[in-house]
Every structure is written in structure tokens, then in C-alpha cells.
Design a protein around this motif. Sequence first.
Motif, PDB file in Angstrom:
ATOM      1  N   ASP A   1      21.664  33.530  53.070  1.00 49.03           N
ATOM      2  CA  ASP A   1      23.080  33.605  52.466  1.00 49.03           C
ATOM      3  C   ASP A   1      24.078  32.693  52.972  1.00 49.03           C
ATOM      4  OD1 ASP A   1      22.270  36.004  51.435  1.00 49.03           O
ATOM      5  OD2 ASP A   1      23.151  37.318  52.822  1.00 49.03           O
ATOM      6  N   GLY A   2      23.987  32.004  54.187  1.00 48.04           N
ATOM      7  CA  GLY A   2      24.718  31.165  54.552  1.00 48.04           C
ATOM      8  C   GLY A   2      25.645  31.735  55.434  1.00 48.04           C
ATOM      9  N   ASN A   3      25.980  32.932  55.379  1.00 49.09           N
ATOM     10  CA  ASN A   3      26.985  33.774  56.445  1.00 49.09           C
ATOM     11  C   ASN A   3      26.565  34.979  56.316  1.00 49.09           C
ATOM     12  OD1 ASN A   3      28.416  35.050  54.288  1.00 49.09           O
ATOM     13  ND2 ASN A   3      29.467  33.053  53.714  1.00 49.09           N
ATOM     14  N   GLY A   4      27.032  35.906  57.386  1.00 54.60           N
ATOM     15  CA  GLY A   4      26.834  37.191  57.404  1.00 54.60           C
ATOM     16  C   GLY A   4      27.819  38.232  56.669  1.00 54.60           C
ATOM     17  N   PHE A   5      28.705  37.655  55.695  1.00 52.59           N
ATOM     18  CA  PHE A   5      29.296  38.470  54.845  1.00 52.59           C
ATOM     19  C   PHE A   5      29.278  38.536  53.609  1.00 52.59           C
ATOM     20  CE2 PHE A   5      31.868  37.092  58.670  1.00 52.59           C
ATOM     21  CZ  PHE A   5      32.274  38.164  59.319  1.00 52.59           C
ATOM     22  N   VAL A   6      29.376  39.778  52.905  1.00 55.33           N
ATOM     23  CA  VAL A   6      29.258  39.981  51.369  1.00 55.33           C
ATOM     24  C   VAL A   6      30.764  39.755  50.633  1.00 55.33           C
ATOM     25  CG1 VAL A   6      28.413  41.260  49.632  1.00 55.33           C
ATOM     26  CG2 VAL A   6      27.166  40.901  51.790  1.00 55.33           C
ATOM     27  N   GLN A   7      31.057  38.755  49.841  1.00 55.08           N
ATOM     28  CA  GLN A   7      32.118  38.836  49.264  1.00 55.08           C
ATOM     29  C   GLN A   7      32.459  39.855  48.140  1.00 55.08           C
ATOM     30  OE1 GLN A   7      33.348  35.190  47.587  1.00 55.08           O
ATOM     31  NE2 GLN A   7      35.464  35.813  47.137  1.00 55.08           N
ATOM     32  N   ILE A   8      33.314  40.611  48.267  1.00 56.93           N
ATOM     33  CA  ILE A   8      33.656  41.581  47.244  1.00 56.93           C
ATOM     34  C   ILE A   8      34.915  41.417  46.473  1.00 56.93           C
ATOM     35  CG2 ILE A   8      34.120  44.266  46.709  1.00 56.93           C
ATOM     36  CD1 ILE A   8      32.629  44.786  49.123  1.00 56.93           C
ATOM     37  N   LYS A   9      34.663  41.157  45.078  1.00 59.51           N
ATOM     38  CA  LYS A   9      35.890  40.953  44.372  1.00 59.51           C
ATOM     39  C   LYS A   9      36.578  42.287  43.648  1.00 59.51           C
ATOM     40  CE  LYS A   9      34.404  36.189  43.070  1.00 59.51           C
ATOM     41  NZ  LYS A   9      34.467  35.377  42.195  1.00 59.51           N
ATOM     42  N   VAL A  10      37.876  42.310  44.074  1.00 64.93           N
ATOM     43  CA  VAL A  10      38.499  43.514  43.667  1.00 64.93           C
ATOM     44  C   VAL A  10      39.531  43.268  42.592  1.00 64.93           C
ATOM     45  CG1 VAL A  10      39.840  45.625  44.465  1.00 64.93           C
ATOM     46  CG2 VAL A  10      38.028  44.645  46.052  1.00 64.93           C
ATOM     47  N   PRO A  11      39.560  43.818  41.510  1.00 64.11           N
ATOM     48  CA  PRO A  11      40.484  43.370  40.575  1.00 64.11           C
ATOM     49  C   PRO A  11      42.039  43.774  41.047  1.00 64.11           C
ATOM     50  CG  PRO A  11      39.292  45.463  39.970  1.00 64.11           C
ATOM     51  CD  PRO A  11      38.652  45.023  41.224  1.00 64.11           C
ATOM     52  N   GLU A  12      42.797  42.878  40.732  1.00 62.44           N
ATOM     53  CA  GLU A  12      44.136  43.120  41.151  1.00 62.44           C
ATOM     54  C   GLU A  12      44.940  44.198  40.666  1.00 62.44           C
ATOM     55  OE1 GLU A  12      46.645  39.858  41.646  1.00 62.44           O
ATOM     56  OE2 GLU A  12      45.143  38.492  41.965  1.00 62.44           O
ATOM     57  N   LYS A  13      45.672  45.220  41.193  1.00 63.56           N
ATOM     58  CA  LYS A  13      46.096  46.239  40.368  1.00 63.56           C
ATOM     59  C   LYS A  13      47.593  45.604  40.314  1.00 63.56           C
ATOM     60  CE  LYS A  13      47.379  51.040  40.743  1.00 63.56           C
ATOM     61  NZ  LYS A  13      47.038  52.366  41.319  1.00 63.56           N
ATOM     62  N   THR A  14      48.127  45.686  39.105  1.00 67.98           N
ATOM     63  CA  THR A  14      49.672  45.366  39.106  1.00 67.98           C
ATOM     64  C   THR A  14      50.389  46.651  39.278  1.00 67.98           C
ATOM     65  OG1 THR A  14      49.466  45.625  36.759  1.00 67.98           O
ATOM     66  CG2 THR A  14      49.008  43.550  37.492  1.00 67.98           C
ATOM     67  N   THR A  15      51.598  46.422  39.929  1.00 63.13           N
ATOM     68  CA  THR A  15      52.416  47.409  40.061  1.00 63.13           C
ATOM     69  C   THR A  15      53.778  47.374  39.199  1.00 63.13           C
ATOM     70  OG1 THR A  15      53.501  46.414  41.923  1.00 63.13           O
ATOM     71  CG2 THR A  15      51.704  47.854  42.705  1.00 63.13           C
ATOM     72  N   ALA A  16      53.472  46.321  38.376  1.00 61.30           N
ATOM     73  CA  ALA A  16      54.644  46.193  37.341  1.00 61.30           C
ATOM     74  C   ALA A  16      54.420  47.059  36.141  1.00 61.30           C
ATOM     75  CB  ALA A  16      54.866  44.704  37.018  1.00 61.30           C
ATOM     76  N   GLY A  17      54.656  48.301  36.219  1.00 60.82           N
ATOM     77  CA  GLY A  17      54.384  49.405  35.126  1.00 60.82           C
ATOM     78  C   GLY A  17      54.737  50.612  35.549  1.00 60.82           C
ATOM     79  N   ILE A  18      54.854  51.492  34.419  1.00 66.90           N
ATOM     80  CA  ILE A  18      55.230  52.852  34.893  1.00 66.90           C
ATOM     81  C   ILE A  18      53.956  53.650  34.935  1.00 66.90           C
ATOM     82  CG2 ILE A  18      56.433  54.660  33.919  1.00 66.90           C
ATOM     83  CD1 ILE A  18      58.452  52.615  32.720  1.00 66.90           C
ATOM     84  N   GLU A  19      53.818  54.506  35.692  1.00 66.00           N
ATOM     85  CA  GLU A  19      52.517  55.343  35.671  1.00 66.00           C
ATOM     86  C   GLU A  19      52.852  56.832  35.365  1.00 66.00           C
ATOM     87  OE1 GLU A  19      49.559  55.074  38.790  1.00 66.00           O
ATOM     88  OE2 GLU A  19      49.494  52.927  38.791  1.00 66.00           O
ATOM     89  N   TYR A  20      52.397  57.536  34.304  1.00 68.91           N
ATOM     90  CA  TYR A  20      52.481  59.055  34.115  1.00 68.91           C
ATOM     91  C   TYR A  20      51.198  59.709  34.142  1.00 68.91           C
ATOM     92  CZ  TYR A  20      54.029  63.060  31.777  1.00 68.91           C
ATOM     93  OH  TYR A  20      54.126  64.294  31.233  1.00 68.91           O
ATOM     94  N   HIS A  21      51.036  60.490  35.267  1.00 69.92           N
ATOM     95  CA  HIS A  21      50.050  61.112  35.617  1.00 69.92           C
ATOM     96  C   HIS A  21      50.002  62.632  34.809  1.00 69.92           C
ATOM     97  CE1 HIS A  21      48.397  58.453  38.593  1.00 69.92           C
ATOM     98  NE2 HIS A  21      49.599  57.889  38.753  1.00 69.92           N
ATOM     99  N   LEU A  22      48.995  62.890  34.608  1.00 68.08           N
ATOM    100  CA  LEU A  22      48.767  64.399  33.671  1.00 68.08           C
ATOM    101  C   LEU A  22      48.116  65.392  34.596  1.00 68.08           C
ATOM    102  CD1 LEU A  22      47.171  62.779  30.319  1.00 68.08           C
ATOM    103  CD2 LEU A  22      49.540  63.597  30.611  1.00 68.08           C
ATOM    104  N   PRO A  23      48.463  66.598  34.435  1.00 67.13           N
ATOM    105  CA  PRO A  23      47.944  67.621  35.423  1.00 67.13           C
ATOM    106  C   PRO A  23      46.357  67.610  35.340  1.00 67.13           C
ATOM    107  CG  PRO A  23      49.448  68.575  33.845  1.00 67.13           C
ATOM    108  CD  PRO A  23      49.166  67.184  33.444  1.00 67.13           C
ATOM    109  N   ASN A  24      45.691  67.240  34.226  1.00 63.18           N
ATOM    110  CA  ASN A  24      44.269  67.004  34.235  1.00 63.18           C
ATOM    111  C   ASN A  24      43.451  66.033  35.025  1.00 63.18           C
ATOM    112  OD1 ASN A  24      44.535  65.098  32.515  1.00 63.18           O
ATOM    113  ND2 ASN A  24      43.500  65.870  30.741  1.00 63.18           N
ATOM    114  N   GLY A  25      44.433  65.209  35.588  1.00 62.81           N
ATOM    115  CA  GLY A  25      43.814  63.917  36.143  1.00 62.81           C
ATOM    116  C   GLY A  25      43.985  62.697  35.473  1.00 62.81           C
TER     117      GLY A  25
END
Length: 96
Positions: free
Chosen positions: A53-77
Motif C-alpha cells: 500500500d505504501g502506508n498503513g492508512f486507508v483513505q476514506i473520502k467523505v462527501p462534504e455536508k453543506t450547512t448552507a440550507g434549511i432542513e425540515y425533519h418529518l416525524p417518520n424520519g
Amino acid sequence: MMIKDTINFPEHVARWKASGLSMSAYCKEQGLNYQTFTYHALRIKKKETVAADGNGFVQIKVPEKTTAGIEYHLPNGGYFVFPAGCSIQLIKSLIG
């Protein structure tokens, strides 16, 4: 029985792999302690994996979550995410 300091474990691991024998059968045939051989075989395997591998780490790409928005959560999840700057009228028309 072999003396621990004189055992070349990388060489024995290579011979064991080429032999086609089970690890325990190879150890019996060579007069090696099974637990000690297993320990060294795993260490060698880990070193080979890291070297490949060349190193002992595995890179994990996590998509960026934008906080520039309005979230509306419903009772069913479920939930809606509206972009920042979205009009209140649009949100009301979609939600009801």
C-alpha cells in the motif's frame, strides 16, 4: 527444537507457503512452535500489506455536508433540505 535467535522466520514463512502444508503440519515437520510461527507469519503478512500500500492508512473520502440550507425533519424520519435563500412561500407550498 530450534533456538529462537537462530530461526529465520521470513524464510520459514516463504517455505511454508510454497510447501502446500497446513501451518501446523509445517511447524511439526520443522520442529517450530506453532503459536510463535503464527505470530511471526502474521507480522510478516502485515509488513507485506503495508509495503504494497505504501502506508498503513486507508483513505476514506467523505462527501462534504453543506450547512448552507434549511432542513425540515418529518416525524417518520424523512427530511427535506432546502437551499439557503429559498423563499418561505416555496417551502410552505412543498410542505403544506
